[in-house]
Motif scaffolding. Sequence first.
Motif, PDB file in Angstrom:
ATOM      1  N   VAL A1048       0.945  -1.111  -0.073  1.00 38.03           N
ATOM      2  CA  VAL A1048      -0.215   0.282   0.113  1.00 38.03           C
ATOM      3  C   VAL A1048       0.807   1.227   0.011  1.00 38.03           C
ATOM      4  CG1 VAL A1048      -1.526   1.605   1.516  1.00 38.03           C
ATOM      5  CG2 VAL A1048      -2.024  -1.113   0.880  1.00 38.03           C
ATOM      6  N   LEU A1049       1.921   1.243   0.837  1.00 41.75           N
ATOM      7  CA  LEU A1049       2.868   2.361   0.711  1.00 41.75           C
ATOM      8  C   LEU A1049       3.755   2.476  -0.447  1.00 41.75           C
ATOM      9  CD1 LEU A1049       4.345   2.241   4.480  1.00 41.75           C
ATOM     10  CD2 LEU A1049       2.732   3.821   3.551  1.00 41.75           C
ATOM     11  N   HIS A1050       3.937   1.371  -1.038  1.00 43.58           N
ATOM     12  CA  HIS A1050       4.515   1.438  -2.380  1.00 43.58           C
ATOM     13  C   HIS A1050       3.755   2.056  -3.393  1.00 43.58           C
ATOM     14  CE1 HIS A1050       5.877  -0.433  -6.314  1.00 43.58           C
ATOM     15  NE2 HIS A1050       7.026   0.194  -5.938  1.00 43.58           N
ATOM     16  N   THR A1051       2.362   1.479  -3.547  1.00 44.73           N
ATOM     17  CA  THR A1051       1.407   1.836  -4.580  1.00 44.73           C
ATOM     18  C   THR A1051       1.267   3.430  -4.291  1.00 44.73           C
ATOM     19  OG1 THR A1051       0.529  -0.195  -4.581  1.00 44.73           O
ATOM     20  CG2 THR A1051      -0.656   1.724  -5.684  1.00 44.73           C
ATOM     21  N   THR A1052       1.199   4.049  -2.888  1.00 42.51           N
ATOM     22  CA  THR A1052       0.960   5.408  -2.821  1.00 42.51           C
ATOM     23  C   THR A1052       2.018   6.276  -3.337  1.00 42.51           C
ATOM     24  OG1 THR A1052      -0.364   4.753  -0.985  1.00 42.51           O
ATOM     25  CG2 THR A1052       0.366   6.949  -1.067  1.00 42.51           C
ATOM     26  N   PHE A1053       3.032   5.887  -2.834  1.00 43.04           N
ATOM     27  CA  PHE A1053       4.289   6.768  -3.207  1.00 43.04           C
ATOM     28  C   PHE A1053       4.704   6.633  -4.737  1.00 43.04           C
ATOM     29  CE2 PHE A1053       4.983   6.789   1.219  1.00 43.04           C
ATOM     30  CZ  PHE A1053       5.265   8.319   1.570  1.00 43.04           C
ATOM     31  N   SER A1054       4.158   5.445  -5.234  1.00 45.08           N
ATOM     32  CA  SER A1054       4.443   5.573  -6.988  1.00 45.08           C
ATOM     33  C   SER A1054       3.502   6.294  -7.808  1.00 45.08           C
ATOM     34  CB  SER A1054       4.501   3.938  -7.374  1.00 45.08           C
ATOM     35  OG  SER A1054       5.194   3.027  -6.435  1.00 45.08           O
ATOM     36  N   TRP A1055       2.439   6.881  -7.408  1.00 42.62           N
ATOM     37  CA  TRP A1055       1.556   7.822  -8.044  1.00 42.62           C
ATOM     38  C   TRP A1055       2.383   8.776  -8.780  1.00 42.62           C
ATOM     39  CZ3 TRP A1055      -1.227  12.758  -6.408  1.00 42.62           C
ATOM     40  CH2 TRP A1055      -2.107  13.076  -7.469  1.00 42.62           C
ATOM     41  N   THR A1056       2.111   8.735 -10.007  1.00 39.50           N
ATOM     42  CA  THR A1056       2.893   9.979 -10.876  1.00 39.50           C
ATOM     43  C   THR A1056       2.458  11.162 -10.551  1.00 39.50           C
ATOM     44  OG1 THR A1056       1.100   9.499 -12.630  1.00 39.50           O
ATOM     45  CG2 THR A1056       2.919   7.913 -12.564  1.00 39.50           C
TER      46      THR A1056
END
Length: 1418
Positions: A1048-1056
């Motif tokens: 979840v943290l990875h997907t959040t900070f991966s937001w373009t």
Amino acid sequence: MLRKKRRSSVDEGDRSAESKSKKSRSTGRAAKSTVQDEAVRRNVFTQVLREAGIALRQSNTPNEIDVDQAVFQKRVHQLLRKSPQYPNIIQEFVSGLESHIEDQENFKNCLLPCVPRSSDGDSSSVCSYQESLIRLLLGVEILQVCTNFCPLDMGENGVNIPRIIVNQLKWLDRIMDSKDLAGKLMELVSVAPVELQRDIIVSLPEILEDSQHNDVAQELNSLLQQNTQLTVPVLDALSSLNLNPALLAEVRSGVMATLTAVSLEDLPVIVKFILHTVSASEANEVVSDLRKKLELEFCVSPALTQASQQCVKANRTKGNSKFTSSSDNQGCVGLVLDTIKSAVRFQKTISEAWLKAIENVVETEDHKVTDLLVLFILHTVNANHSRRGAERVLRIKVRGGQIRETLLQRTFRGYADVMRNYFPSILSLAQGLLRSPDPCVVPFGAHMYKHAFSTFDSYCQQEVVSSLVTHICSGLGGEVDAALELLCELVVQRPDEMALYAVFVKGILDYMENLTPQQIRRLFCVLSSLAFGKEQQGSHIQDDMHIVIRKQLSSTVSKYKRIGIIGAVMQHVPSKINMSRVCVSVRPSVQVMALLELVKSCSEGSPEAAALYYDELSNLLQTCTLDLLVQEWIGKSVLEDFQEDFVIDLTPDISGNFPFPAAAMYNLDEDESQGGIAINLLPLSGLSHKTKTRIIPCLPPTVRQQRRVSPLCLASFFRLLRLCEENQHKGDLEEIDLQLSCCPIMLTDLDVVEKVESLSKPEREFLCSLLFYTINWFREVVNAFCHQKDPEMKMKVVTRLQNITYLQTVLERALAATPGFVPPPANFDGDVSERPVVPSVAIPGKKGNKEKAGRKRKTSASKSSSGDGAQLEEGTEADESQQECSLKEKEKEFRLGVSLASYRPFFRELDVEVLGVLQCGLLSRSLLDTELHSREREEVQLGPAELVFLLEDMLRKLDFSLAPVKRAPFLKSKSDRSVGFSHLQQKSPQDIAISCVQLLPTLCAHLENCHNHFQALISANQGVVDAPGVDENDHQLMSSVYQLLLQVLHTTFSWTGFCQHEHHSKLKSALAVLAGRLKEGEANLPLEQLVRHSFEYLVNFGSTVPSLSSALSLTQLLIVVSEGRTANQTAFREHIASLARRFLCQEWVTPTGERERGVKHNEALQAVLSIYLERTGDVLRAVEEIVGEGIPELMNAAKDGNSKTFPTLTRQTFLVFFRGTMAILERSVRRIPAAKQDDSNEVQTEKLLTWNLAVRDFHMLVNLVKVNLEMRPFETYGRLFLEAFLKLGMPLLDYSFKKHKEDVQSLLKTFQLSTRQLHHMCGHSKIRQDTGLTNHVPALKKSLEQFVYRVKAMLVLNNCQEAFWLGNLKNRDLKGEEILSQRSRVSDEEGEEQTSELPEEGQNELLHNCVLPHVVRL
């Protein structure tokens, strides 16, 4: 030159003064003599002209000529040259000319062209156009030296005499003294008036010879620095002069220095001079300097421009031009841009220089309006390289956030008239950006569309709307969404203008089959706004919309009925969209209710249509503000129908003919166990299972109307009821929370699941359907009450979550016993044919084992007797036996239950607000007895199962909203990923990102709890994970929670979106949360420090990650947080590489004591290995460590052993390491810098050492193929490595052969052994008859032959061609055995194999330092 007026010359002035003094003292006789001399001179002048062929005329009559001009000039020359009085006659002739032109009319006649004589003489030989007398005489060489040039004042009657005089000097066939003429002209420039100065300067290139160009250019350059009024003529003259490069560069630098101080009118000429005089070698530097100093934004006042645009729009038809200064300024800017356009069109170097100059700008503040205008120009030019370059640079700059919407707004606001000429390019660029799969550039394309619509005329507006309609009709998801969103924005901001083009938007109705339900909602939202707006300008499409909607509602095809329901409900959106413009709804309430009644009546016959109607009405209530009368009508009817259809009184005895005995279950209010209400789920499901119509039990048919009531509508109906209550009571659900949140459900005892296999198929399917209905009911209950602040309600919500997780485990067991079951739908806005196919739960058969056994028998014939090969093959046999065991385990798992991952679309969607439940801690309440005394205290908190449930849902939501959409491969079935996210689509990615940032403290708290749990577990068991007493189920749940939190943290900070400037504050807030967990008070730090503290905080979790998948998620999270956000990336890369190596050197085991294995484990291992090798400091040393140390340790280990250095390297993961190292090795050698001939000895030595290491690693990997016999990855990467060596390595050997002969020979010897093994692979792949291998053979054989001839070319280049032998290699397999099919053909060539070996030392000094390659011929 020709003398114009005697009084203007200094010499003539002296003579005049002397003659006057003499005249005062002389007698009358002297004066008489002077008059006679003057008459004689004039007679000489007239006589010579008459004999030569010209007759002088008086007053306004032009002089006449009766011979050809060349003949005239030749006669004058001969008459003067052969006269007895030569050379005195020349002076007399000139004096006569001076006397003649003292009269103004005569002078003007001499400057004007002569006319052919049309009297008695024959004039057929005379040309129609004749030069003037003065110009004809200037063409006579002996007359040029005796003339003077003096300025004149402006003539009368509008005739510019000085300009005519200067024109006489242009393009003379020959000038006797060009240097003197240049000097006199420059003297005249220094004293003449400005107008005459300009005429003379502009005419200089047409007057002077090439030998004087450099001298005159020096003086013009000085004049340019002194007088800015002469900028334009001087630059015009300089651009036409033939100058040497050094002087031209000096002049250009001087012009560039004055660029910021010149007037706007002179700017086009200056830019033209700079661009047209630049050479290819200087283009980049000059264009970059020009871009820095060209400030177009100061040329036009924004306020004046805006006022001018308003005036032009208001008086477009009147032709009124009030603000002329702004128009003139924009006209000058247009000329500058035309100059740039001309330069880039005809000079490729200029266009490339502009692209490079714009691309080299790093800071956002350094970008100018000029950059955008030039990109538009480059795109306009009909050159493919220029067009593609402009698109590429614009996309890069927009993605990097350097060109933003504010710059685009300034450009449109200040240069609307200029940009109108580039509208086709603007439209094309906007189309490309809007179609881009990169979400970072799509908003900029939308801004281009919006500004073009707002700024340009009606034709451009029509083109913009047509282009948006084309985007929508394309059917591509991201493109359609962006175009629809932009269309909605235009309708809201400019409704009057958009109403003119409503007919274009209406055409989308013919293409609704390609749109998703959410896109159909937006489309009808736009159409309703246009049709029912306040001004009613788009009312002409109302009838068309009603016809389409009624036609689709009456359709028997569910797809079209669904579109009709969505369109009919979305027609009420204008009351919300136009809220800023209209205070009340435009449409009468009676019409709204009548239309809703029509939709309700059309959907009652189908439960799915009715459920869709309830869901759409719920979305309308949630997103819009309806009329109060309409809200009351909906709320009243919904409440009555829900109570009548789905709620029954709870009685002790529940009678009825049901498949299973009914029981009231999941009651949260024990005090109302009798006499309360219950959800009538089991009876409804039973009747719906038997018949299509139902009569509600306990009521006679005469009491109610017979109609279909299906449990499919239960969740949708309750959602509509809840939203009606929220709207009517301002969010208060007091009237329904005490009843529906706690009331039980009419179910059956779930102990029946224990004997599910003994039930019939209809009973099993009925049980599964009942469980789906129950879970979906609970999910809607959680949606309804998740945002209640009351602690007791929070406890009920958490309890319902516990009920859901338990029911899901029961459902898994029921589904395992019901193969082929299709669950009842829960999301009704998708087509049945588009719903995901549920995989049938079938026990895998033994076919795969038979194939493997056959393959095993086939390969056993070619087993090697070597020890290493035997060991790894034994490992393969052990692996196959383990696979058989795992197959039995899978068979057992299938019997116990199945995963619900493929059944997600059949569950109701959870709202985003449900994620707030993650913030709930320990909840408790006191249970009171009959005397209101505290009997006991009940405590409820989220357990691991509930956390997994919520985090999985959150991760799916983030993947849908924040993760970039990947385009499906060509000819691959396209699944609708939006199924189950209808509510989520109502929110933008920005809203979702903000919600995630708000939840970050809670997520970090849960992450720290998991860390502490595993740290305590490791400490208690002394570092042993599989210690006795560890609960496997709890360990698995906590591991899942740990991994889900990291994902979840990875997907959040991966937001373009974090890369965009407007969202940097959100990124800093998110990083501040992580940094604050490490040390409080870190919120106001710069971005780099926030990144560093966040990185340090996350690294701490590396010691407790329970699985390799969690380790991979942590590593990817660290990469996303650190890379690309700070300037210094080296330290982060080294730390990540060190962490990845630590994960590779760690032995990962499960609580049962077994090693982690399986496809997912191998995928995670390959990802971690790639991260380590890509970020380590020395890739080649790392590969050598794995291949030279890790794999030999594995070969010497037991069958189930592993490498000591890398415990993750086992016989099951050998291919993972082999494939990963081979891929990284190939990529690393491609990054080795190419060799140059002028490289120093140290540089060549370093590159040779690097290639030696790479070739050695490659050779070790080649030898591993003999051990494992797995060639598939090696044939691909081996060919790529060989191609990289030919492209980058061989040029280095060409330049280094003479200086480093031994090193080159050693490198080629090692590499030759590898190429020989590649040749054996080609033969072995044909023996195996594997199509996947033989497909790579032709390309590999081609590269091998290229290598042979490339080595020969290297030897020829270094004069060692006699050291090259060419022989035939025998075809052998990987074991070295000769292929039998060629034994007969090569029996007479057995000795040639040895001739292809490298020459031994001592044979020849030349051969000792060379290499002998070989060629393979089959």
